[in-house]
Design a protein around this motif. Sequence first.
Motif, PDB file in Angstrom:
ATOM      1  N   SER A  19      41.837  18.313 109.677  1.00 41.21           N
ATOM      2  CA  SER A  19      42.030  18.012 111.295  1.00 41.21           C
ATOM      3  C   SER A  19      40.306  17.057 111.693  1.00 41.21           C
ATOM      4  CB  SER A  19      41.976  18.875 111.826  1.00 41.21           C
ATOM      5  OG  SER A  19      43.395  19.950 111.977  1.00 41.21           O
ATOM      6  N   MET A  40      46.848  20.695 112.172  1.00 40.34           N
ATOM      7  CA  MET A  40      46.404  19.012 111.530  1.00 40.34           C
ATOM      8  C   MET A  40      47.378  17.650 112.103  1.00 40.34           C
ATOM      9  SD  MET A  40      47.011  16.992 108.798  1.00 40.34           S
ATOM     10  CE  MET A  40      48.419  17.776 108.359  1.00 40.34           C
ATOM     11  N   LYS A  91      46.404  16.618 115.178  1.00 39.78           N
ATOM     12  CA  LYS A  91      44.668  16.204 115.416  1.00 39.78           C
ATOM     13  C   LYS A  91      44.259  15.093 114.630  1.00 39.78           C
ATOM     14  CE  LYS A  91      42.007  19.858 116.932  1.00 39.78           C
ATOM     15  NZ  LYS A  91      40.389  20.854 116.062  1.00 39.78           N
TER      16      LYS A  91
END
Length: 551
Positions: free
Chosen positions: A311, A344, A347
Amino acid sequence: MSFYVEQKISFLLENCTFKQLKQIHGLLITSSLNQNIQIYSKFHRRSTEFGTMEYSEQLFSSDDGILQPEIFLWNNMIRGYAYNGPYEKCIYMFDKMPQRDIIPNAYTYPFVLKVCLNLKNLIVGIKIHCQVLKSGFEDVSSIANSLLNFYIGIGKMDEARKVFDGMIDKPIELWNRMISEYVDTGELEYARRVFDEIPKRDLVSWNSMISGYSKVGDIENARYLFKRMPEKNVISWTSMIRAFANSGDLTTARKLFDEMPERNIISWNSMISHYSRHGKFREALDLFVQMQLEGPTPDGYAFTSVLNACSHLGALNIGQWIHFYLIKDGFQIGEIVGTSIIEMYAKCGDIDRAFKVFIKMVKKDVFCWNVMIKSLAIHGRIEDAIRIFLMMQKKGFKPNDFTFSSTLFACSHGGMVEDGRRIFNSMKRDFGIDPKIEHYGCLIDLLSRNGQLEEAEVLAREMPFEPDIAVWGALLGGCRVRNDFKLAEKVMEKISELRSNESGVYVLLSNIYASAGRWPEALSAREKMEDEGIWKRTGCSSVLGIDEVGS
């Protein structure tokens, strides 16, 4: 013959159902075996093991209401109330014993002390301790252990230590427990005293002490004991790795990790998670790859740490590979790992896949819903964020502080003033949650962005918190929308009083003046920022490809 019958009934009692117990009761009455106190006591004891005491109470009371005088039956009742409740009846039975000329024995006190602990009743517990001392039972192992459990459980470690010191039989497990209890309460000095007094230490003794020093960041003492250990196991090594990593010395932590004679999943997870926690995301990914090659099969903790690293690095390809690896390997994606996958993807910019993972997840907790709401809001999908907020309530989840922060953030960035007001007002009214300063900040930002500057200013002035830099920054943003130079200057005075190093407010003020063609004031705002030694951080981005990891 009687011995055989007693043995046979004892066997039946061990495995009988409640219905069969009643049948055995009939057999005892018709055969007059209920007069055999050993058999009847076993039968009565079994009657207390079905989760309720009603039948046991009927058995205990005779036909004419006179209570049975046998100590075995009294102990059975006290034991039954200790396990089934109500606990108060256990204390009542114990207090009634002297009135019936029944003297408590070694089997009575442990159950009464257990009830005192469950009720957190220190006064009655101390009273029973005094009776134990008067009766001379303090040296009985089961009673001494019960007293120790009572004082530890109620948080009286000084009294627990007195009981411990007076115990005759102290196996190593008891010494280790005292160390562990002191470590858990942060009393390392007392833990060390117990450790130093142990006649013969085992691995648990050493590891508990090292773990305690690790928790409080006492590296020197942890290292000293680690070096003195006659024998080390994987727990010893992992505790030292945590000690160095927690102190920020990841280099030494990694050196120890590489020197370990053997590693388990906890060792790998510890090193990977500490890399991720300290912002060493590339190192976390590299170590995860190494784990794939030579370590155990990753578990949920490992995946959570490495997905967090993806991320922060924008490593979408690696995150996808981990996700597909989980699916291919049949790994059961629970709430924690599933939420990490959603975060994840979000982002890394793939909000659609994040949303698909969220929808497919069978189990979701409140944190998972919060992450999805915030992610949708950040990506501009405001209506979807509000829908998820409403959906989570329909599914029976109660919003928390973070839920409202994320939802109000969505309203602010979507210009949804009425929805924002309604959601903010529902916090206390519908959910009993007192708004915090961040919730007021979100609402003030929403109002400021959408031309409600006067209302925003009143809210900032009347809210039960001193406005912070975020609140004043939100108001300043509203001043830019309205070109309200007078209020902007007032806000900047308040910001100056905070002595904040936040460069954004000075840049924003400069831009407000510049947009109105007031260049001298714009330049002055920039110069003031430089005079205060405040600099705008240079932005940067990071994208990592799968072929770059482990190289």
